[in-house]
Design a protein around this motif. Structure first.
Motif, PDB file in Angstrom:
ATOM      1  N   ASP A 139     -30.814 -13.316  -2.879  1.00 30.35           N
ATOM      2  CA  ASP A 139     -31.075 -14.295  -3.945  1.00 30.35           C
ATOM      3  C   ASP A 139     -31.319 -13.528  -5.417  1.00 30.35           C
ATOM      4  N   ALA A 140     -31.809 -12.343  -4.997  1.00 31.76           N
ATOM      5  CA  ALA A 140     -31.980 -11.354  -6.402  1.00 31.76           C
ATOM      6  C   ALA A 140     -31.727 -10.062  -5.702  1.00 31.76           C
ATOM      7  N   PHE A 195     -22.144  -9.502  -4.813  1.00 31.75           N
ATOM      8  CA  PHE A 195     -23.139 -10.190  -5.397  1.00 31.75           C
ATOM      9  C   PHE A 195     -23.157 -10.967  -6.508  1.00 31.75           C
ATOM     10  N   ARG A 198     -23.898 -13.831 -11.499  1.00 27.11           N
ATOM     11  CA  ARG A 198     -24.844 -15.058 -11.875  1.00 27.11           C
ATOM     12  C   ARG A 198     -26.005 -14.988 -11.208  1.00 27.11           C
ATOM     13  N   ARG A 199     -26.545 -14.098 -10.202  1.00 28.94           N
ATOM     14  CA  ARG A 199     -27.736 -14.186  -9.538  1.00 28.94           C
ATOM     15  C   ARG A 199     -28.782 -13.203 -10.313  1.00 28.94           C
ATOM     16  N   PRO A 200     -30.091 -13.193 -10.263  1.00 24.00           N
ATOM     17  CA  PRO A 200     -30.850 -12.325 -11.104  1.00 24.00           C
ATOM     18  C   PRO A 200     -30.634 -10.826 -10.671  1.00 24.00           C
ATOM     19  N   ARG A 294     -37.815 -16.036 -11.566  1.00 28.33           N
ATOM     20  CA  ARG A 294     -36.746 -16.579 -11.955  1.00 28.33           C
ATOM     21  C   ARG A 294     -36.063 -17.225 -10.748  1.00 28.33           C
ATOM     22  N   ALA A 296     -33.119 -18.332  -8.110  1.00 28.64           N
ATOM     23  CA  ALA A 296     -32.107 -17.828  -7.791  1.00 28.64           C
ATOM     24  C   ALA A 296     -30.502 -18.613  -8.383  1.00 28.64           C
ATOM     25  N   GLY A 297     -29.828 -17.817  -8.779  1.00 27.33           N
ATOM     26  CA  GLY A 297     -28.461 -18.598  -9.283  1.00 27.33           C
ATOM     27  C   GLY A 297     -27.744 -19.007  -8.168  1.00 27.33           C
ATOM     28  N   ARG A 299     -24.562 -18.574  -5.447  1.00 25.70           N
ATOM     29  CA  ARG A 299     -23.987 -17.499  -4.840  1.00 25.70           C
ATOM     30  C   ARG A 299     -22.636 -17.473  -5.311  1.00 25.70           C
ATOM     31  N   CYS A 300     -21.907 -16.281  -5.535  1.00 30.06           N
ATOM     32  CA  CYS A 300     -20.561 -16.406  -5.573  1.00 30.06           C
ATOM     33  C   CYS A 300     -19.595 -16.144  -4.223  1.00 30.06           C
TER      34      CYS A 300
END
Length: 301
Positions: A139-140, A195, A198-200, A294, A296-297, A299-300
């Protein structure tokens, strides 16, 4: 060569090859003046001379890639490129491709430590790809460069390719000798999970972080892709070339200057300034605290 000749040759090479020609000529004159004053006559051997000359060269603008470098082992007159490559390949293998550790210090957060160098990509691509894929589901992510002394620009570009979603211009390298500028772009990663952009992401730095490792931190910071946590880095942006002038002495002269497309400059002299300054030993804890706040954005793929 005697001491005066060695110092004179050092000045000549700096004036001829330094990335800033006017400064190179001023450094040549500086060494000539100090040679005439007798500063170097008391040097007790090549190591002592290298220390004195390097201090004088760096007194001008603090360029940490510039200097007269002493080698305990004799420098070959004609470098054995195949031998050097074999030696570096062996070191990269012994250092597990520069991947010092991968762990999950907090729920959903991966920590990837890269040291002591970002080795040439051809030597470590399989190990580095495996390491980056192993953290692709986090997630980060924390990339730890606190003890990384630098390395190859193509390896920086490869790592960045796993951390951006679009083609990204990292820098343009300019040369003093009229060589055409060379652009560096984040390399498209090989097929497989990444990764993504987008994610932290946090990057840890320390006073030992140097050269190519600084570039990685700087590129990610300037694009707003990562939060840099830790200490200001050493501030060495200019790639260098080495010239043998004695069996144990090499003149190291920076010959290129990277220019970042956002800032129009680089980290030379100033280092990479952390977004969250703290002692290097506390940087991981500070980064984990930051990332825990923050969301989590997405996932790609």
């Amino acid at each position: 060569m005697n001491i005066d000749d060695l110092v004179a040759e050092t000045g000549r090479l700096v004036a001829r090859h330094y990335v800033f020609p006017e400064q190179g000529e001023r450094l040549r004159r500086l060494l000539a003046d100090r040679r005439a004053s007798g500063r170097y006559r008391g040097a007790d051997g090549p190591a002592a001379l290298a220390e004195l000359v390097t201090a004088d060269l760096r007194s001008f603008n603090g360029d940490a890639h510039l200097g007269l470098k002493h080698h305990a082992e004799e420098i070959p007159e004609s470098p054995d490129e195949a031998g050097l490559t074999e030696m570096m390949t062996r070191e990269a293998r012994e250092q597990d491709g520069g991947v010092a550790g991968i762990d999950r210090p907090a729920d959903g957060v991966a920590h990837l430590e890269l040291r002591p160098l970002l080795y040439p990509l051809s030597m470590v691509v399989d190990r580095l790809t495996a390491a980056l894929r192993s953290v692709a589901d986090a997630d980060a992510l924390v990339i730890d460069l606190r003890h990384n002394r630098g390395g190859a620009p193509e390896t920086v570009a490869f790592i960045c390719g796993h951390l951006f979603d679009e083609p990204t211009h990292l820098h343009t390298m300019h040369f003093a000798d009229g060589t055409a500028p060379i652009q560096s772009w984040a390399s498209p990663p090989p097929p497989g999970p990444t990764f993504g952009g987008r994610r932290p992401l946090a990057v840890l730095t320390g006073a030992d972080t140097f050269s190519g490792a600084e570039e990685l931190a700087y590129d990610l910071q300037q694009y707003g892709r990562a939060t840099v946590v830790g200490e200001r880095t050493r501030g060495g942006a200019h790639p260098r070339e080495g010239f043998r002038i004695h069996p144990h002495l090499e003149v190291a002269v920076p010959t290129g200057r990277p220019v970042h497309p956002i800032t129009g400059t680089n980290w030379e002299g100033s280092g990479v300034v952390p977004d969250l300054p703290c002692a290097a030993e506390d940087a991981l804890d500070v980064a984990l605290t930051r990332l825990s706040r923050r969301p989590a954005g997405p996932r790609c793929p």
